[in-house]
Scaffold this motif. Structure first.
Motif, PDB file in Angstrom:
ATOM      1  N   GLU A 199      -8.504   0.779  -1.442  1.00  0.00           N
ATOM      2  CA  GLU A 199      -7.166   0.837  -0.861  1.00  0.00           C
ATOM      3  C   GLU A 199      -6.177   0.120  -1.774  1.00  0.00           C
ATOM      4  O   GLU A 199      -6.476  -0.949  -2.304  1.00  0.00           O
TER       5      GLU A 199
ATOM      6  N   SER B 213      -1.479  -3.866  -0.125  1.00  0.00           N
ATOM      7  CA  SER B 213      -0.254  -3.720   0.664  1.00  0.00           C
ATOM      8  C   SER B 213       0.827  -4.685   0.160  1.00  0.00           C
ATOM      9  O   SER B 213       0.529  -5.706  -0.454  1.00  0.00           O
ATOM     10  N   GLU B 214       2.068  -4.336   0.421  1.00  0.00           N
ATOM     11  CA  GLU B 214       3.194  -5.183   0.047  1.00  0.00           C
ATOM     12  C   GLU B 214       3.280  -6.409   0.962  1.00  0.00           C
ATOM     13  O   GLU B 214       3.789  -7.446   0.571  1.00  0.00           O
TER      14      GLU B 214
ATOM     15  N   ASN C 152      -4.039  -6.166   3.669  1.00  0.00           N
ATOM     16  CA  ASN C 152      -5.194  -5.288   3.857  1.00  0.00           C
ATOM     17  C   ASN C 152      -6.433  -5.752   3.085  1.00  0.00           C
ATOM     18  O   ASN C 152      -7.416  -5.039   3.009  1.00  0.00           O
TER      19      ASN C 152
END
Length: 182
Positions: free
Chosen positions: A34, A37-38, A57
């Motif tokens: 993945e 994430s920001e 994440n």
């Protein structure tokens, strides 16, 4: 007659076992990595004396040797699949590994201090084998609780060029920016 006594059990065993062996398929643990994430979250490692800001994440995994690995959720699922299916195949992974150092001298192999981060050091070891130089780089942190080593886990293989080593050094300095000493 003697041959029948020897070969008959072997033939019967093969008739029973061979279809089962032919049907066994290796498990492939296929979970995509993945993208980070920001959104960030902070994980505090009290026993190590640091806190680290990781993508929301990402998962923190406690390893039996006392280290902690931070990996994306897809890699976490890969680890879970491999744990449930010994011998399963999968992919390599990327992450951050933090562990208490086994060194007996803080400045062993220290190349440089991380700018703006007191008690954060770049450790760079070079080992020569035949005509190839292998580079090993880590971030070393001195806290009140321990001396820590932080590695950028990367399954791309060994680092054998100065350019790759410099890129990893830059990555370790970036990792230092997301870690604070408690």
């Amino acid at each position: 007659m003697r041959l029948n006594k020897i070969f008959l059990p072997m033939i019967l065993a093969c008739i029973v076992a061979c279809p089962v062996l032919a049907q066994a398929k290796p498990t492939i643990c296929a979970f995509d990595e993945e993208t980070a994430s920001e959104i960030k979250r902070t994980v505090t490692l009290t026993n190590m004396g640091i806190k680290i800001s990781i993508p929301a994440n990402y998962r923190a995994i406690a390893i039996a040797d006392g280290s902690i690995e931070f990996v994306d959720n897809g890699t976490y699922q890969l680890f879970q699949c491999v744990a449930k299916n010994p011998g399963a195949g999968g992919r390599g992974y990327f992450g951050i590994k933090v562990y208490k150092s086994k060194i007996n001298y803080l400045y062993s192999n220290v190349q440089d201090i991380v700018p703006g981060k007191p008690n954060f050091f770049i450790v760079w070891e070079k080992k020569q084998e035949n005509d190839t130089t292998f580079h090993s780089l880590k971030l070393r942190i001195k806290t009140k609780k321990a001396i820590l080593e932080v590695e950028n886990v990367n399954d791309n293989g060994p680092i054998t060029t100065e350019k790759e080593a410099q890129e990893l050094r830059t990555g370790l300095i970036e990792i230092a920016s997301i870690i604070d000493i408690l």
